[in-house]
Enzyme design. Sequence first.
Site, PDB file in Angstrom:
ATOM      1  N   PHE A  11       0.839  -1.208   0.000  1.00  0.00           N
ATOM      2  CA  PHE A  11       0.000   0.000   0.000  1.00  0.00           C
ATOM      3  C   PHE A  11       0.875   1.260   0.000  1.00  0.00           C
ATOM      4  CE2 PHE A  11      -2.250   2.710   3.402  1.00  0.00           C
ATOM      5  CZ  PHE A  11      -2.799   3.573   2.466  1.00  0.00           C
ATOM      6  N   VAL A  57      13.271  -9.836   2.544  1.00  0.00           N
ATOM      7  CA  VAL A  57      14.277  -9.032   3.255  1.00  0.00           C
ATOM      8  C   VAL A  57      14.995  -9.808   4.363  1.00  0.00           C
ATOM      9  CG1 VAL A  57      13.381  -6.706   2.823  1.00  0.00           C
ATOM     10  CG2 VAL A  57      12.530  -8.008   4.796  1.00  0.00           C
ATOM     11  N   LYS A  89      10.957 -11.704  12.446  1.00  0.00           N
ATOM     12  CA  LYS A  89      12.151 -11.872  11.597  1.00  0.00           C
ATOM     13  C   LYS A  89      12.208 -10.801  10.510  1.00  0.00           C
ATOM     14  CE  LYS A  89      13.031 -16.853  11.686  1.00  0.00           C
ATOM     15  NZ  LYS A  89      12.887 -18.071  10.862  1.00  0.00           N
ATOM     16  N   THR A  90      11.049 -10.506   9.915  1.00  0.00           N
ATOM     17  CA  THR A  90      11.020  -9.508   8.834  1.00  0.00           C
ATOM     18  C   THR A  90      11.486  -8.151   9.354  1.00  0.00           C
ATOM     19  OG1 THR A  90       9.296 -10.649   7.602  1.00  0.00           O
ATOM     20  CG2 THR A  90       9.492  -8.289   7.221  1.00  0.00           C
ATOM     21  N   TYR A 143       4.734  -7.619  16.133  1.00  0.00           N
ATOM     22  CA  TYR A 143       4.816  -6.402  15.317  1.00  0.00           C
ATOM     23  C   TYR A 143       5.428  -5.255  16.124  1.00  0.00           C
ATOM     24  CZ  TYR A 143       3.224  -2.659  12.186  1.00  0.00           C
ATOM     25  OH  TYR A 143       3.166  -1.574  11.346  1.00  0.00           O
ATOM     26  N   ARG A 184      -8.128  -3.395   8.606  1.00  0.00           N
ATOM     27  CA  ARG A 184      -7.877  -2.000   9.012  1.00  0.00           C
ATOM     28  C   ARG A 184      -9.198  -1.249   8.952  1.00  0.00           C
ATOM     29  NH1 ARG A 184      -1.934  -0.355   6.665  1.00  0.00           N
ATOM     30  NH2 ARG A 184      -1.795  -2.272   5.487  1.00  0.00           N
TER      31      ARG A 184
HETATM   32  N1  LIG Z   1      -0.389   1.775   6.742  1.00  0.00           N
HETATM   33  C1  LIG Z   1      -0.233   2.191   7.965  1.00  0.00           C
HETATM   34  O1  LIG Z   1      -1.145   2.811   8.541  1.00  0.00           O
HETATM   35  C2  LIG Z   1       1.055   1.955   8.706  1.00  0.00           C
HETATM   36  C3  LIG Z   1       1.139   2.396  10.036  1.00  0.00           C
HETATM   37  C4  LIG Z   1       2.326   2.209  10.729  1.00  0.00           C
HETATM   38  C5  LIG Z   1       3.415   1.621  10.102  1.00  0.00           C
HETATM   39  N2  LIG Z   1       3.315   1.199   8.814  1.00  0.00           N
HETATM   40  C6  LIG Z   1       4.502   0.557   8.228  1.00  0.00           C
HETATM   41  O2  LIG Z   1       4.682   0.952   6.882  1.00  0.00           O
HETATM   42  C7  LIG Z   1       5.178  -0.144   6.114  1.00  0.00           C
HETATM   43  C8  LIG Z   1       4.275  -0.378   4.921  1.00  0.00           C
HETATM   44  O3  LIG Z   1       2.969  -0.662   5.379  1.00  0.00           O
HETATM   45  P1  LIG Z   1       1.738  -0.858   4.394  1.00  0.00           P
HETATM   46  O4  LIG Z   1       0.559  -0.270   5.059  1.00  0.00           O
HETATM   47  O5  LIG Z   1       2.106  -0.397   3.032  1.00  0.00           O
HETATM   48  O6  LIG Z   1       1.568  -2.440   4.451  1.00  0.00           O
HETATM   49  P2  LIG Z   1       1.528  -3.510   3.271  1.00  0.00           P
HETATM   50  O7  LIG Z   1       1.285  -4.832   3.897  1.00  0.00           O
HETATM   51  O8  LIG Z   1       0.607  -3.055   2.189  1.00  0.00           O
HETATM   52  O9  LIG Z   1       2.992  -3.428   2.699  1.00  0.00           O
HETATM   53  C9  LIG Z   1       4.071  -4.186   3.190  1.00  0.00           C
HETATM   54  C10 LIG Z   1       4.852  -4.701   1.993  1.00  0.00           C
HETATM   55  O10 LIG Z   1       5.988  -5.424   2.475  1.00  0.00           O
HETATM   56  C11 LIG Z   1       6.048  -6.665   1.785  1.00  0.00           C
HETATM   57  N3  LIG Z   1       6.720  -7.623   2.666  1.00  0.00           N
HETATM   58  C12 LIG Z   1       6.256  -8.153   3.830  1.00  0.00           C
HETATM   59  N4  LIG Z   1       7.168  -8.992   4.355  1.00  0.00           N
HETATM   60  C13 LIG Z   1       8.224  -8.980   3.510  1.00  0.00           C
HETATM   61  C14 LIG Z   1       9.483  -9.656   3.500  1.00  0.00           C
HETATM   62  N5  LIG Z   1       9.822 -10.514   4.474  1.00  0.00           N
HETATM   63  N6  LIG Z   1      10.334  -9.429   2.461  1.00  0.00           N
HETATM   64  C15 LIG Z   1       9.994  -8.579   1.456  1.00  0.00           C
HETATM   65  N7  LIG Z   1       8.820  -7.917   1.410  1.00  0.00           N
HETATM   66  C16 LIG Z   1       7.952  -8.123   2.437  1.00  0.00           C
HETATM   67  C17 LIG Z   1       4.616  -7.037   1.484  1.00  0.00           C
HETATM   68  O11 LIG Z   1       4.476  -7.965   0.446  1.00  0.00           O
HETATM   69  C18 LIG Z   1       4.035  -5.650   1.129  1.00  0.00           C
HETATM   70  O12 LIG Z   1       4.227  -5.346  -0.222  1.00  0.00           O
HETATM   71  C19 LIG Z   1       5.264  -1.336   7.056  1.00  0.00           C
HETATM   72  O13 LIG Z   1       6.592  -1.473   7.497  1.00  0.00           O
HETATM   73  C20 LIG Z   1       4.354  -0.950   8.198  1.00  0.00           C
HETATM   74  O14 LIG Z   1       4.770  -1.535   9.407  1.00  0.00           O
HETATM   75  C21 LIG Z   1       2.154   1.343   8.111  1.00  0.00           C
END
Ligand SMILES: NC(=O)c1ccc[n+]([C@@H]2O[C@H](COP(=O)([O-])OP(=O)(O)OC[C@H]3O[C@@H](n4cnc5c(N)ncnc54)[C@H](O)[C@@H]3O)[C@@H](O)[C@H]2O)c1
Length: 308
Positions: A11, A57, A89-90, A143, A184
Amino acid sequence: MRILVTGGAGFLGSHLCDRLITEGHEILCLDNFFTGRRQNIAHLLQDPKFELIRHDVIDPFKVEVDQIYNLACPASPPHYQYNPIKTTKTSVMGAINCLGLAKRVRARVFLASTSEVYGDPTVHPQDESYWGNVNPIGRRSCYDEGKRCAETLFFDYHRENGVDIRVVRIFNTYGPRMLADDGRVVSNFIVQALKGENLTVYGDGSQTRSFCYVDDLIDGFVRLMNQEKTVGPVNIGNPGEFTMLELAELVLKKVGGKSKVTNLPLPADDPKQRRPDISLAKEALGWEPKVPLEEGLNRTIAYFRQTI
Ligand SMILES: NC(=O)c1ccc[n+]([C@@H]2O[C@H](COP(=O)([O-])OP(=O)(O)OC[C@H]3O[C@@H](n4cnc5c(N)ncnc54)[C@H](O)[C@@H]3O)[C@@H](O)[C@H]2O)c1
């Protein structure tokens, strides 16, 4: 610049790739497609400045880049709790691998951390000096503690090895390309309303959240990454506070139809109240959110109308 975006098919990552491509940069988008989707970046695949790498990753990677945005990590409770050990781990191995790469190629490296590091806060609103109130052994800990450990690693690489870091703490963000079924609250309510289902509010709906529109957030990322004075952590979010009941009613008003609100029990460790103090972002980055909730909801509802 050549810029690596981990989690670039997700996203937030896909919106960041859009923004960086528009600015003329060359993008390496790395993703394992756990929660990311090809369709989020399909429109970029033909661009000669965009390269997609399917990779996890957790395993080390070598690329020559000037900047790294580390976003890889499932962000919604059903996805990060699906395999909690993998989630930790991620966060942790992903941070180590990004930091190791940044150290080797002297790249600036950015961590997408989260307001979840504040846990169920005992101070309100939260500024960056608050250490948090986190349960270390609960269902959300994979998380929350994963991100806290990632922050620790970022600051230790910075202090010990001089790695050039930037750390952002993201508060709830919404917008097009959120997954329809990831629990969400904004996407949940919109999808339920569009399907004519009742909107599920946990507890009595008096718990509050603040919601930042994705374009505002990405602007905060880019500002933090491209200034020299502040490494962070910096809160980025919208301080406008709404109860879950208010949000549900607003969505119902905008979508129309016959849906009503139903109440379910509160999940464990669900924070009662959360709102960012964005004084630091205002002062250090000249940043504040611009898109009002009503307008952001209109754009998000339009996206879900097309896709579901
Ligand atoms: N959207 C929010 O409100 C929000 C709030 C706080 C923090 N975040 C942080 O922002 C970042 C992005 O969040 P998002 O909302 O876009 O979530 P999302 O799940 O849409 O995006 C996460 C992306 O990381 C990839 N991914 C997951 N594990 C992986 C791995 N081991 N290796 C490679 N790729 C991997 C997924 O395929 C996905 O494309 C995250 O780190 C999240 O913790 C988001």
